[in-house]
Design a protein around this motif. Structure first.
Motif, PDB file in Angstrom:
ATOM      1  N   LYS A  97       0.816  -1.436   0.248  1.00 26.37           N
ATOM      2  CA  LYS A  97      -0.386  -0.140  -0.297  1.00 26.37           C
ATOM      3  C   LYS A  97       0.594   1.131  -0.324  1.00 26.37           C
ATOM      4  O   LYS A  97       0.646   2.742  -0.839  1.00 26.37           O
ATOM      5  N   SER A  98       1.666   1.276   0.879  1.00 27.14           N
ATOM      6  CA  SER A  98       2.943   2.658   0.423  1.00 27.14           C
ATOM      7  C   SER A  98       3.983   2.263   0.350  1.00 27.14           C
ATOM      8  O   SER A  98       4.357   3.582  -0.161  1.00 27.14           O
ATOM      9  N   GLY A  99       4.321   1.112  -0.211  1.00 30.19           N
ATOM     10  CA  GLY A  99       5.603   1.306  -1.160  1.00 30.19           C
ATOM     11  C   GLY A  99       7.103   1.296  -0.198  1.00 30.19           C
ATOM     12  O   GLY A  99       8.256   1.667  -0.057  1.00 30.19           O
ATOM     13  N   ALA A 100       6.594   0.998   1.373  1.00 27.99           N
ATOM     14  CA  ALA A 100       7.643   1.235   2.390  1.00 27.99           C
ATOM     15  C   ALA A 100       8.120   0.538   2.995  1.00 27.99           C
ATOM     16  O   ALA A 100       7.560  -0.982   2.497  1.00 27.99           O
ATOM     17  N   ILE A 101       9.402   0.620   2.696  1.00 25.58           N
ATOM     18  CA  ILE A 101      10.482  -1.409   3.615  1.00 25.58           C
ATOM     19  C   ILE A 101       9.727  -1.523   4.308  1.00 25.58           C
ATOM     20  O   ILE A 101      10.031  -0.874   5.703  1.00 25.58           O
ATOM     21  N   HIS A 140       8.061  -9.840 -14.407  1.00 31.22           N
ATOM     22  CA  HIS A 140       8.888  -8.377 -15.288  1.00 31.22           C
ATOM     23  C   HIS A 140       7.875  -7.691 -16.597  1.00 31.22           C
ATOM     24  O   HIS A 140       7.726  -6.741 -16.671  1.00 31.22           O
ATOM     25  N   GLU A 141       6.681  -8.792 -16.853  1.00 31.88           N
ATOM     26  CA  GLU A 141       5.506  -8.093 -17.770  1.00 31.88           C
ATOM     27  C   GLU A 141       4.899  -7.563 -16.822  1.00 31.88           C
ATOM     28  O   GLU A 141       3.723  -7.089 -17.391  1.00 31.88           O
ATOM     29  N   LEU A 142       4.612  -7.582 -16.004  1.00 31.21           N
ATOM     30  CA  LEU A 142       3.737  -7.424 -14.861  1.00 31.21           C
ATOM     31  C   LEU A 142       3.710  -6.115 -14.003  1.00 31.21           C
ATOM     32  O   LEU A 142       3.035  -6.155 -13.109  1.00 31.21           O
ATOM     33  N   ILE A 143       5.420  -5.786 -14.335  1.00 30.62           N
ATOM     34  CA  ILE A 143       5.392  -4.939 -12.953  1.00 30.62           C
ATOM     35  C   ILE A 143       5.039  -3.759 -12.962  1.00 30.62           C
ATOM     36  O   ILE A 143       4.514  -2.841 -11.760  1.00 30.62           O
ATOM     37  N   SER A 144       3.945  -3.325 -14.444  1.00 27.98           N
ATOM     38  CA  SER A 144       3.329  -1.776 -13.866  1.00 27.98           C
ATOM     39  C   SER A 144       2.086  -1.731 -13.371  1.00 27.98           C
ATOM     40  O   SER A 144       1.485  -0.827 -13.264  1.00 27.98           O
ATOM     41  N   GLN A 145       2.044  -3.083 -13.415  1.00 27.09           N
ATOM     42  CA  GLN A 145       0.630  -3.007 -12.619  1.00 27.09           C
ATOM     43  C   GLN A 145       0.231  -3.283 -11.046  1.00 27.09           C
ATOM     44  O   GLN A 145      -0.255  -3.028 -10.240  1.00 27.09           O
ATOM     45  N   LEU A 146       1.719  -4.141 -10.133  1.00 28.69           N
ATOM     46  CA  LEU A 146       2.012  -3.477  -8.676  1.00 28.69           C
ATOM     47  C   LEU A 146       1.497  -1.633  -8.409  1.00 28.69           C
ATOM     48  O   LEU A 146       1.376  -1.112  -9.170  1.00 28.69           O
ATOM     49  N   PRO A 147       1.231  -1.650  -7.221  1.00 24.48           N
ATOM     50  CA  PRO A 147       0.495  -0.582  -6.700  1.00 24.48           C
ATOM     51  C   PRO A 147       1.662   0.190  -6.209  1.00 24.48           C
ATOM     52  O   PRO A 147       1.509   1.363  -5.953  1.00 24.48           O
ATOM     53  N   PHE A 148       2.650   0.073  -6.495  1.00 25.90           N
ATOM     54  CA  PHE A 148       4.302   0.718  -5.870  1.00 25.90           C
ATOM     55  C   PHE A 148       5.306   0.117  -7.035  1.00 25.90           C
ATOM     56  O   PHE A 148       4.942  -0.745  -8.626  1.00 25.90           O
ATOM     57  N   LYS A 193      -4.841  -6.784  -5.427  1.00 30.81           N
ATOM     58  CA  LYS A 193      -5.503  -5.469  -5.352  1.00 30.81           C
ATOM     59  C   LYS A 193      -6.347  -5.535  -6.558  1.00 30.81           C
ATOM     60  O   LYS A 193      -7.790  -3.976  -5.986  1.00 30.81           O
ATOM     61  N   ASN A 194      -6.669  -6.453  -7.007  1.00 30.84           N
ATOM     62  CA  ASN A 194      -8.201  -6.592  -8.109  1.00 30.84           C
ATOM     63  C   ASN A 194      -9.063  -6.495  -7.342  1.00 30.84           C
ATOM     64  O   ASN A 194     -10.208  -6.310  -7.513  1.00 30.84           O
ATOM     65  N   HIS A 298      -9.647   7.779  -8.578  1.00 29.81           N
ATOM     66  CA  HIS A 298      -9.942   6.852  -7.858  1.00 29.81           C
ATOM     67  C   HIS A 298     -10.228   5.503  -8.978  1.00 29.81           C
ATOM     68  O   HIS A 298      -9.836   4.310  -7.644  1.00 29.81           O
ATOM     69  N   PHE A 299     -10.330   5.527  -9.925  1.00 30.97           N
ATOM     70  CA  PHE A 299     -10.675   4.293 -10.709  1.00 30.97           C
ATOM     71  C   PHE A 299      -9.209   3.471 -10.687  1.00 30.97           C
ATOM     72  O   PHE A 299      -8.783   2.483 -11.021  1.00 30.97           O
ATOM     73  N   GLU A 300      -8.042   4.499 -10.578  1.00 29.37           N
ATOM     74  CA  GLU A 300      -6.666   3.734 -10.904  1.00 29.37           C
ATOM     75  C   GLU A 300      -6.166   3.328  -9.869  1.00 29.37           C
ATOM     76  O   GLU A 300      -5.454   2.741  -9.901  1.00 29.37           O
ATOM     77  N   GLU A 301      -6.306   3.920  -8.691  1.00 27.23           N
ATOM     78  CA  GLU A 301      -5.641   3.717  -7.158  1.00 27.23           C
ATOM     79  C   GLU A 301      -6.755   2.294  -6.901  1.00 27.23           C
ATOM     80  O   GLU A 301      -6.196   1.551  -5.546  1.00 27.23           O
ATOM     81  N   GLY A 302      -8.362   2.434  -6.676  1.00 29.02           N
ATOM     82  CA  GLY A 302      -8.871   1.563  -6.548  1.00 29.02           C
ATOM     83  C   GLY A 302      -8.933   1.690  -5.205  1.00 29.02           C
ATOM     84  O   GLY A 302     -10.146   0.877  -4.155  1.00 29.02           O
ATOM     85  N   ARG A 303      -9.714   3.650  -4.855  1.00 26.34           N
ATOM     86  CA  ARG A 303      -9.853   3.667  -3.525  1.00 26.34           C
ATOM     87  C   ARG A 303     -10.196   5.404  -3.557  1.00 26.34           C
ATOM     88  O   ARG A 303      -9.847   5.569  -4.676  1.00 26.34           O
TER      89      ARG A 303
END
Length: 479
Positions: A97-101, A140-148, A193-194, A298-303
């Motif tokens: 969610k936050s992308g923090a470690i 790698h093919e799906l990296i762009s779909q991650l929330p970070f 995410k989905n 809203h639709f891009e983030e799902g919230r």
């Protein structure tokens, strides 16, 4: 030999988007999958994993499918090296969610280690201070779909120690192990995410229905009233024509008849302007609500994604919603009395998402229209049906130096029973006084979600004369 697809290659080795004859495409898919199976057979033969290592991988795959939560997957990843090989390890991942470690804990009595400071993830396996650090990569093919956005596809690190007890073969095994975990983790994050997107869209549909579609039935009422005023204007047009065509009318009656016609026409004009203002206000608020609810972000983030800015809360939120609902209060004989709301002399400025917070007030005032009931005012002994609203500053409400602003909407009537009041802001819950009034039980839940997005809290208080619904927002500095 490799155990995963090269980063820049399509998994099947050809462009699925190209225009290919279906029969040829089927043949190519079969050939591509067969090639990968043979490559994997060669890879595993070269790995020469021990029986225990192979069983460990099989159990990891089984449990990764069995346990539904991310925390379970983290625990599986950490416990298999410990229980199979008596190897200590730590797992660090980017929070989905936050992308923090985040360091993941697995012992039942230990709390999650939580977010930690800047910790660079290695791009390849390295040994430092007798610890083996293995990067965790996804697909790698799906990296762009991650929330970070991870750096070079690396979104985690598996730390194994002591490294001096590991042979080169052991290190190869744990590299492959981390690779399998990475793909499982990537898929789990995308699945979650989905799911969140779907839940958000379902909730958004309810929000639109509750805050836009249902209130829009009032357009029909406003247009009906507007039509009646237009018909009345047509009637006076006829009367005016009759007046001028009536030559037998005594001259002395003309001034009185003229004055009456002018008064009647003034009344019709005032009524038309009133209907125009109501329709315009309703249109402006409906447009604001739709634009707020249907933002692309809203639709891009799902919230819900807040667009906060400083505003004069009274003028830009409360007054506009009160203007919209005042005619409905008047129709039901509900007084608007601000003497109980704690309204200060000076106006307040807060940093909020105006569109969403306006819908919070619209929900509160809509409920006030439906559920305000008559009570006996102890001070005057009179029976009254009234609402009150206002605000008060709460010093240090959110901690030292962090003041809050408490915003109240009070309605007269019997207090809500404690057992019901405890669940008022949950989805689908309606009070016992809801009988005979249309509602879905979604309005207070929407209020809770929006208020919490702003870092605030919502609540309910019973009083001698009725019910106070409130929320407290942080007084964020205006920059």
């Amino acid at each position: 030999m490799t155990s995963a697809w090269d980063a820049d290659d399509s998994p099947l080795g050809f462009d699925l988007g190209a225009a290919i004859d279906p029969a040829v495409l089927d043949r190519q898919i079969i050939d591509a999958v067969a090639r990968r199976i043979h490559q994997k057979m060669d890879d595993y033969e070269a790995y020469n994993f021990t029986a225990k290592q192979s069983i460990a991988l099989n159990i990891f795959f089984d449990l990764a499918q069995e346990f539904p939560q991310l925390e379970h997957l983290y625990a599986v990843c950490l416990l298999i090296p410990k229980l199979f090989f008596d190897i200590e390890c730590n797992l660090y991942v980017l929070d989905s969610k936050s992308g923090a470690i985040r360091r993941c804990a697995y012992r039942c009595m230990d709390a999650d280690a939580g977010e930690i400071g800047d910790l660079p993830f290695p791009q390849r396996t390295v040994v430092r201070d007798d610890r083996l650090f293995i990067p965790i990569k996804g697909n790698h093919e799906l990296i762009s779909q991650l929330p970070f956005t991870p750096r070079e596809d690396v979104f985690g690190m598996l730390e194994i120690y002591p490294a001096d007890q590991l042979s080169e073969h052991d290190r190869l095994f744990f590299e492959r192990y981390a690779n399998r975990f990475g793909f499982q983790l990537h898929n789990r994050i995308l699945t979650n995410k989905n799911k969140e997107h779907l839940l958000f869209i379902r909730s958004l549909v309810k929000d639109i229905g509750h805050n836009v579609i249902v209130p829009n039935i009032y357009f029909k009422l406003y247009y009906k009233r507007l039509r009646s005023k237009i018909d009345l204007l047509k009637f006076f047009e006829w009367k005016l024509k009759q007046f001028f065509e009536n030559e037998s009318q005594p001259v002395e009656d003309l001034p009185a008849a003229k004055d009456k016609l002018l008064r009647d026409l003034g009344y019709v004009h005032e009524g038309l302007m009133d209907q125009y203002r109501q329709i315009l206000t309703h249109y402006e608020q409906t447009s604001l609500f739709l634009e707020t609810l249907l933002r692309r972000s809203h639709f891009e983030e799902g919230r819900y994604v807040l667009e906060k800015r400083a505003c004069n809360f009274k003028k830009q939120v409360i007054d506009l919603q009160m203007e919209r609902y005042r005619p409905r209060f008047e129709e039901r004989g509900i007084e608007v009395d601000t003497s109980l709301g704690g309204v200060p002399d000076q106006e307040i400025e807060v940093v909020v998402d105006i569109g969403l917070i306006s819908q919070v007030y619209a929900n509160l005032f809509s409920n006030a229209v439906k559920y305000t009931r008559e009570v006996v005012d102890a001070a005057s002994g009179q029976r009254r049906r009234f609402i009150s609203f206002g605000w008060e500053r709460k010093e240090n409400f959110f901690g030292p130096g962090r003041d809050g602003i408490k915003l109240n909407v009070f309605t007269s009537g019997p207090a809500i029973p404690p057992e019901t009041a405890a669940h008022l802001f949950e989805e689908g819950v309606r009070g016992e006084n809801a009988s005979g009034e249309y509602g879905t039980g979604h309005g207070l839940y929407f209020i809770r979600e929006v208020v919490r997005l702003h870092g605030g809290v919502e609540g309910y208080e019973a009083t001698d004369l009725g019910n106070n619904f409130f929320f407290v927002l942080p007084m964020d500095p205006i920059v």
